[in-house]
Motif scaffolding. Structure first.
Motif, mmCIF file in Angstrom:
data_model
loop_
_atom_site.group_PDB
_atom_site.id
_atom_site.type_symbol
_atom_site.label_atom_id
_atom_site.label_comp_id
_atom_site.label_asym_id
_atom_site.label_seq_id
_atom_site.Cartn_x
_atom_site.Cartn_y
_atom_site.Cartn_z
ATOM 1 N N ALA A 238 0.876 -1.639 0.118
ATOM 2 C CA ALA A 238 0.287 -0.207 0.406
ATOM 3 C C ALA A 238 1.008 1.161 0.240
ATOM 4 O O ALA A 238 0.495 2.747 -0.637
ATOM 5 N N VAL A 239 2.123 1.594 0.368
ATOM 6 C CA VAL A 239 2.877 2.249 0.994
ATOM 7 C C VAL A 239 3.904 2.861 -0.789
ATOM 8 O O VAL A 239 3.642 3.237 -1.037
ATOM 9 N N ARG A 240 4.119 1.446 -0.927
ATOM 10 C CA ARG A 240 4.804 1.558 -2.463
ATOM 11 C C ARG A 240 4.191 1.746 -3.691
ATOM 12 O O ARG A 240 4.208 3.127 -4.180
ATOM 13 N N SER A 241 2.383 1.727 -3.462
ATOM 14 C CA SER A 241 1.709 2.122 -4.289
ATOM 15 C C SER A 241 1.270 3.650 -4.134
ATOM 16 O O SER A 241 1.365 4.013 -5.128
ATOM 17 N N ILE A 242 1.293 4.490 -3.019
ATOM 18 C CA ILE A 242 0.739 5.543 -2.660
ATOM 19 C C ILE A 242 2.411 6.432 -3.452
ATOM 20 O O ILE A 242 1.905 7.651 -3.909
ATOM 21 N N VAL A 243 3.487 5.890 -2.798
ATOM 22 C CA VAL A 243 4.604 7.193 -3.685
ATOM 23 C C VAL A 243 4.935 6.666 -4.708
ATOM 24 O O VAL A 243 5.236 7.914 -5.699
ATOM 25 N N ALA B 109 -1.950 11.232 0.430
ATOM 26 C CA ALA B 109 -0.896 11.478 1.490
ATOM 27 C C ALA B 109 -1.089 11.536 2.644
ATOM 28 O O ALA B 109 -1.192 10.698 3.443
ATOM 29 N N GLN B 110 -2.711 12.759 3.079
ATOM 30 C CA GLN B 110 -3.434 12.992 4.270
ATOM 31 C C GLN B 110 -4.098 11.893 4.533
ATOM 32 O O GLN B 110 -3.968 11.077 5.477
ATOM 33 N N LEU B 111 -5.074 11.096 3.567
ATOM 34 C CA LEU B 111 -5.434 9.425 4.046
ATOM 35 C C LEU B 111 -4.771 8.412 4.600
ATOM 36 O O LEU B 111 -5.019 8.096 5.257
ATOM 37 N N ALA B 112 -3.501 8.553 4.168
ATOM 38 C CA ALA B 112 -2.318 7.479 4.426
ATOM 39 C C ALA B 112 -2.023 7.795 5.978
ATOM 40 O O ALA B 112 -1.141 6.842 6.467
ATOM 41 N N GLY B 113 -2.173 8.247 6.723
ATOM 42 C CA GLY B 113 -1.858 9.345 7.542
ATOM 43 C C GLY B 113 0.020 10.314 7.542
ATOM 44 O O GLY B 113 0.291 10.347 8.531
ATOM 45 N N GLY B 114 0.223 11.053 6.101
ATOM 46 C CA GLY B 114 1.272 11.434 5.999
ATOM 47 C C GLY B 114 0.573 12.663 5.779
ATOM 48 O O GLY B 114 -0.747 13.356 5.704
ATOM 49 N N TRP B 115 1.622 13.583 4.973
ATOM 50 C CA TRP B 115 1.692 15.163 4.487
ATOM 51 C C TRP B 115 2.165 15.427 3.505
ATOM 52 O O TRP B 115 2.585 14.216 2.277
ATOM 53 N N CYS B 116 2.005 15.838 2.403
ATOM 54 C CA CYS B 116 1.969 16.541 1.659
ATOM 55 C C CYS B 116 2.023 18.270 1.359
ATOM 56 O O CYS B 116 1.641 19.025 1.432
ATOM 57 N N ARG B 117 3.722 18.430 0.702
ATOM 58 C CA ARG B 117 3.287 20.279 0.815
ATOM 59 C C ARG B 117 4.207 20.603 -0.929
ATOM 60 O O ARG B 117 4.689 20.070 -1.202
ATOM 61 N N TYR B 118 3.899 21.759 -1.149
ATOM 62 C CA TYR B 118 4.287 22.653 -1.992
ATOM 63 C C TYR B 118 5.360 23.557 -1.759
ATOM 64 O O TYR B 118 4.328 24.662 -1.413
ATOM 65 N N ARG C 265 9.083 22.818 -6.368
ATOM 66 C CA ARG C 265 9.383 21.185 -5.001
ATOM 67 C C ARG C 265 8.288 21.306 -4.368
ATOM 68 O O ARG C 265 7.612 21.316 -3.437
ATOM 69 N N ILE C 266 8.403 19.628 -4.115
ATOM 70 C CA ILE C 266 6.836 19.421 -4.115
ATOM 71 C C ILE C 266 7.646 17.541 -2.903
ATOM 72 O O ILE C 266 8.675 17.103 -3.575
ATOM 73 N N THR C 267 7.129 18.159 -1.597
ATOM 74 C CA THR C 267 7.472 16.915 -0.941
ATOM 75 C C THR C 267 6.818 16.033 0.085
ATOM 76 O O THR C 267 5.647 16.740 -0.193
ATOM 77 N N PHE C 268 6.047 14.935 0.225
ATOM 78 C CA PHE C 268 5.602 14.446 0.584
ATOM 79 C C PHE C 268 5.467 12.996 1.589
ATOM 80 O O PHE C 268 7.736 12.525 1.422
ATOM 81 N N TRP C 269 5.092 13.012 2.522
ATOM 82 C CA TRP C 269 5.462 11.409 3.679
ATOM 83 C C TRP C 269 4.594 10.612 3.889
ATOM 84 O O TRP C 269 3.141 11.353 4.267
ATOM 85 N N VAL C 270 4.809 9.850 3.813
ATOM 86 C CA VAL C 270 3.691 8.710 4.419
ATOM 87 C C VAL C 270 4.954 7.737 4.705
ATOM 88 O O VAL C 270 5.786 6.965 5.019
ATOM 89 N N PRO C 271 3.902 7.174 6.305
ATOM 90 C CA PRO C 271 4.515 6.043 7.462
ATOM 91 C C PRO C 271 4.329 4.852 6.808
ATOM 92 O O PRO C 271 3.303 4.389 5.775
#
Length: 297
Positions: free
Chosen positions: A202-207, A270-279, A288-294
């Motif tokens: 699931a994480v691979r898919s989101i990334v 990203a937020q639905l997975a419990g992470g965040w995304c910024r622009y 520059r786009i950055t995001f993080w997922v647990p």
């Protein structure tokens, strides 16, 4: 005076001075406590203290039991909410993939096949009309149809979920996408991939989806010559940065404009997975786009 009276033992005044200096007391036979005759409250007895402590202990026990019940209820509600979030995330991912499959299948088996047949017919007509006044126009039509075919095949690659089905090797899937970007748009990719070996599907898919979305935006809107993708473990999850040297844009004005809805989808995913995304972007300064997922979602 009082001192003079007390100093004379042979006078009645001595008895009166004793009554004044030593108030009479009475004993309460029922409790064993001593109270004065003026009606003042007696001191708290040991039995009363024990009874008061027992009452406070019982009250504290009731409050503790109620707090434990409230905590148990809140925990259960959080677990239920997390289960709903996971289910929703799975539905979003699987639903999106299924829609992409249907669209990709229709595009490949219908539109592209018809376009190939039309190109073959056009080629026969061009051969027959080689020496006529229509030859030049037919040549232009051939070039137009060729560009249409390339555009559709590029669209097919972008929407096809095939990469998602086989990207147990997330590193390889990202590299393939960047090779395609260079082939289609001439944009030079730079990769820094430090992906952990064991990443949940699931994480691979989101990334992969978010990187693909960001790369699509670079290809369509950025007018960039170079794009950099960095992926690695960070804070118990996967952190990603995609940056380009393109024209940039005003983030606040572009989030919900046509052509930029992919940015909203990236953040929501990203937020639905419990992470965040910024622009981070400004006109003329690239994006520059950055995001993080647990790691566990």
């Amino acid at each position: 005076s009082f001192l003079n009276i007390a100093a004379r033992p042979d006078t009645p005044g001595r008895a009166r001075s004793k009554r004044i200096s030593k108030p009479e007391t009475a004993t309460d036979d029922s409790t064993g406590s001593i109270s004065d005759t003026n009606g003042k409250s007696p001191s708290e007895t040991l039995e009363q203290k024990v009874e008061r402590v027992a009452v406070e202990r019982a009250r504290t026990a009731r409050l503790l039991q109620q707090a434990e019940e409230d905590l148990s209820t809140a925990t259960q509600r959080l677990e239920d909410a997390d289960a709903v979030r996971r289910h929703l995330l799975e539905n979003v991912a699987s639903g999106g993939d299924e829609a992409r499959r249907r669209f990709a299948t229709a595009l490949h088996d219908d539109a592209l096949q018809l376009l190939t047949a039309a190109e073959l017919q056009l080629e026969r007509i061009r051969t027959d009309a080689r020496k006529t006044r229509y030859a030049s126009q037919l040549d232009q039509l051939k070039q137009t149809m060729k560009r249409v075919e390339e555009s559709l095949r590029n669209l097919l690659y972008n929407v096809s979920p095939a990469g998602l089905d086989v990207h147990a090797d997330l590193d390889g899937a990202i590299r393939d996408r960047m090779v395609a970007l260079k082939a289609h748009a001439g944009i030079e990719p730079e990769l820094d991939l430090r992906i952990p070996r064991k990443v949940p599907a699931a994480v691979r898919s989101i990334v992969f989806k978010n990187i693909s979305e960001a790369v699509n935006n670079v290809e369509k809107h950025a007018n960039a010559t170079r794009v950099t993708v960095r992926v690695g473990a960070a804070d118990g999850g996967i952190g990603v940065e995609i940056s380009d040297d393109g024209t940039g844009f005003v983030v606040a004005e572009s989030m919900y404009l046509p052509g930029h809805l992919g940015l909203v989808a990236m953040r929501e995913r990203a937020q639905l997975a419990g992470g965040w995304c910024r622009y981070d972007s400004e006109p003329g300064a690239g994006t520059r786009i950055t995001f993080w997922v647990p790691e566990r979602i």
